[in-house]
Design a protein around this motif. Structure first.
Motif, PDB file in Angstrom:
ATOM      1  N   ALA A  16      11.224  68.502   8.745  1.00  0.00           N
ATOM      2  CA  ALA A  16      10.093  67.700   8.973  1.00  0.00           C
ATOM      3  C   ALA A  16      10.197  66.623   9.910  1.00  0.00           C
ATOM      4  O   ALA A  16      11.200  66.228  10.170  1.00  0.00           O
ATOM      5  CB  ALA A  16       9.915  67.317   7.616  1.00  0.00           C
ATOM      6  N   SER A  17       9.147  66.186  10.397  1.00  0.00           N
ATOM      7  CA  SER A  17       9.164  65.028  11.367  1.00  0.00           C
ATOM      8  C   SER A  17       9.465  63.817  10.870  1.00  0.00           C
ATOM      9  O   SER A  17       9.985  62.909  11.614  1.00  0.00           O
ATOM     10  CB  SER A  17       8.108  65.260  12.449  1.00  0.00           C
ATOM     11  OG  SER A  17       6.783  65.122  11.721  1.00  0.00           O
ATOM     12  N   ASP A  18       8.811  63.701   9.616  1.00  0.00           N
ATOM     13  CA  ASP A  18       8.906  62.103   9.249  1.00  0.00           C
ATOM     14  C   ASP A  18       9.851  61.802   7.864  1.00  0.00           C
ATOM     15  O   ASP A  18      10.785  61.243   8.132  1.00  0.00           O
ATOM     16  CB  ASP A  18       7.591  61.817   8.378  1.00  0.00           C
ATOM     17  CG  ASP A  18       6.292  61.954   9.724  1.00  0.00           C
ATOM     18  OD1 ASP A  18       6.634  61.347  10.712  1.00  0.00           O
ATOM     19  OD2 ASP A  18       5.065  61.862   9.265  1.00  0.00           O
ATOM     20  N   PHE A  19       9.864  62.775   7.000  1.00  0.00           N
ATOM     21  CA  PHE A  19      10.859  62.643   5.852  1.00  0.00           C
ATOM     22  C   PHE A  19      10.824  63.904   4.992  1.00  0.00           C
ATOM     23  O   PHE A  19       9.848  64.897   5.100  1.00  0.00           O
ATOM     24  CB  PHE A  19      10.271  61.356   4.952  1.00  0.00           C
ATOM     25  CG  PHE A  19       9.077  61.801   3.985  1.00  0.00           C
ATOM     26  CD1 PHE A  19       9.299  62.107   2.748  1.00  0.00           C
ATOM     27  CD2 PHE A  19       7.625  61.405   4.367  1.00  0.00           C
ATOM     28  CE1 PHE A  19       8.182  62.711   1.850  1.00  0.00           C
ATOM     29  CE2 PHE A  19       6.687  61.899   3.649  1.00  0.00           C
ATOM     30  CZ  PHE A  19       6.818  62.329   2.299  1.00  0.00           C
ATOM     31  N   TRP A  79      15.334  61.660   2.742  1.00  0.00           N
ATOM     32  CA  TRP A  79      15.652  61.614   4.279  1.00  0.00           C
ATOM     33  C   TRP A  79      14.529  61.065   5.033  1.00  0.00           C
ATOM     34  O   TRP A  79      13.398  61.450   4.953  1.00  0.00           O
ATOM     35  CB  TRP A  79      15.727  63.061   4.777  1.00  0.00           C
ATOM     36  CG  TRP A  79      17.222  63.706   4.280  1.00  0.00           C
ATOM     37  CD1 TRP A  79      18.198  63.047   3.496  1.00  0.00           C
ATOM     38  CD2 TRP A  79      17.450  65.066   4.234  1.00  0.00           C
ATOM     39  NE1 TRP A  79      18.973  63.988   3.156  1.00  0.00           N
ATOM     40  CE2 TRP A  79      18.674  65.272   3.687  1.00  0.00           C
ATOM     41  CE3 TRP A  79      17.007  66.045   5.076  1.00  0.00           C
ATOM     42  CZ2 TRP A  79      19.318  66.400   3.509  1.00  0.00           C
ATOM     43  CZ3 TRP A  79      17.537  67.270   5.069  1.00  0.00           C
ATOM     44  CH2 TRP A  79      18.720  67.429   4.237  1.00  0.00           C
ATOM     45  N   LEU A  80      14.761  60.047   5.957  1.00  0.00           N
ATOM     46  CA  LEU A  80      13.611  59.352   6.568  1.00  0.00           C
ATOM     47  C   LEU A  80      14.091  59.500   8.203  1.00  0.00           C
ATOM     48  O   LEU A  80      15.223  59.085   8.636  1.00  0.00           O
ATOM     49  CB  LEU A  80      13.789  57.907   6.490  1.00  0.00           C
ATOM     50  CG  LEU A  80      13.371  57.647   5.080  1.00  0.00           C
ATOM     51  CD1 LEU A  80      13.715  56.257   4.624  1.00  0.00           C
ATOM     52  CD2 LEU A  80      11.666  58.002   4.858  1.00  0.00           C
ATOM     53  N   LYS A  92       7.884  53.657  12.660  1.00  0.00           N
ATOM     54  CA  LYS A  92       6.464  53.644  12.086  1.00  0.00           C
ATOM     55  C   LYS A  92       6.259  52.898  11.061  1.00  0.00           C
ATOM     56  O   LYS A  92       5.356  51.996  11.087  1.00  0.00           O
ATOM     57  CB  LYS A  92       5.909  55.028  12.063  1.00  0.00           C
ATOM     58  CG  LYS A  92       4.610  55.054  11.460  1.00  0.00           C
ATOM     59  CD  LYS A  92       4.048  56.427  11.093  1.00  0.00           C
ATOM     60  CE  LYS A  92       2.852  56.405  10.198  1.00  0.00           C
ATOM     61  NZ  LYS A  92       2.386  57.897   9.596  1.00  0.00           N
ATOM     62  N   LEU A  93       7.040  52.992  10.089  1.00  0.00           N
ATOM     63  CA  LEU A  93       6.921  52.206   8.864  1.00  0.00           C
ATOM     64  C   LEU A  93       7.033  50.606   9.197  1.00  0.00           C
ATOM     65  O   LEU A  93       6.644  49.724   8.611  1.00  0.00           O
ATOM     66  CB  LEU A  93       7.803  52.718   7.729  1.00  0.00           C
ATOM     67  CG  LEU A  93       7.369  53.933   7.161  1.00  0.00           C
ATOM     68  CD1 LEU A  93       8.579  54.296   5.999  1.00  0.00           C
ATOM     69  CD2 LEU A  93       6.020  54.184   6.659  1.00  0.00           C
TER      70      LEU A  93
END
Length: 303
Positions: free
Chosen positions: A17-20, A93-94, A101-102
């Motif tokens: 995944a691209s984000d988490f 996972w991040l 972004k966050l």
């Protein structure tokens, strides 16, 4: 706990995944895990088992509610002491891009990782009530991740940000007992250091390196004691010190550079805002006041 929360164990060590990605693992048949590293951030929350966790060169015995904060590129692995005991944990996972972004929404969320790097310790314990809070927040993320509903993506961003801020609080409180004792001394020492090094790099990062505490802790201590930020205090002290340089005849643009301003325009604006006059007007007013003082030549009064 409902079984649909649990994840099938993934042997891969890369994100798809691209984000988490988030996993709730419960293993009953354990086998050795080779030491590994990856290019994303990992939040590891321990629930059950009899093991230690190696992160870099350090090995940490784990208890319920322990948190491991593993940054990209750092080798890690579990070390089992009892292969017959169930092993339960939640792993988040991040990706670095998602973390950035966050951080744009809430810059403070990176504090826990920055502090763990600073003290070279990536393991933190939490009391039972704090562990329950973290567990519930992780379950919220899992539930929302499995849900199809309106505002799904921003809800996930909020839940993950809330989790990281809660971890920040646990990490910050870990250093508070010592910090509470040292706080007055730390504040006075920072002030003395700033006053003695006005022409040097006095960024929060530089001060954190000098005093071996996090820049976030310095910000809190300074705001609590002074009622203003380190940057505001520094600007005031530099502007005050710049007056002597102006009166000594130093060119205005050199004064600006010497006291940390990026150009004369920014120095001019800050000086006028602080003192109500421009640097040149200040110099001229001082010269005029000096010239109007009667000159004495040491003549004795007549008797």
């Amino acid at each position: 706990m409902a079984r649909h929360y649990h994840s099938q164990f993934e042997t891969r060590q890369h994100m798809t995944a691209s984000d988490f990605e988030i996993f709730y693992y419960e293993d009953k048949k354990l086998s050795d895990v080779s030491i590994h590293r990856h290019d994303y951030y990992e939040v590891y929350f321990f629930l059950e088992g009899n093991l230690s966790y190696q992160i870099g060169k350090n090995v940490y015995p784990l208890q319920y509610g322990d948190i491991c904060l593993i940054p990209p590129g750092v080798f890690h692995r579990p070390q089992f002491r009892d292969a017959d005991r169930p092993y339960r944990r939640i792993v988040l996972w991040l990706s670095p891009e998602y973390f950035q972004k966050l951080m744009q929404m809430q810059p403070d969320i990176f504090y826990c990782y920055e502090y763990s790097d600073q003290i070279s310790c990536h393991h933190f314990s939490s009391d039972f009530s704090s562990a329950q809070i973290l567990f519930n927040k992780l379950i919220e993320i899992i539930e929302e991740h499995q849900r199809v509903a309106a505002f799904h993506a921003p809800m996930l961003d909020c839940y993950i940000t809330s989790l990281l801020l809660s971890i920040n609080r646990i990490v910050y409180q870990r250093q508070q007992p010592a910090a509470n004792v040292k706080q007055p001394f730390l504040f006075s020492n920072i002030c003395e250091y700033i006053n003695a090094h006005l022409e040097e790099d006095l960024s929060l990062d530089a001060l954190a390196r000098e005093f071996y505490v996090s820049k976030y802790h310095i910000s809190h201590v300074f705001k609590d004691n002074m009622g203003m930020s380190v940057h505001q205090y520094l600007v005031k002290k530099r502007l005050d010190a710049s007056k002597n340089s102006i009166l000594s005849g130093m060119p205005f643009h050199e004064v600006a550079t010497a006291f940390g301003f990026r150009d004369y325009t920014s120095f001019f604006r800050a000086f006028k805002k602080e003192f109500g006059v421009a640097p040149r007007e200040f110099k001229e007013a001082y010269s005029l006041a000096s010239s109007s003082v009667p000159e004495t030549r040491g003549r004795l009064p007549e008797s």
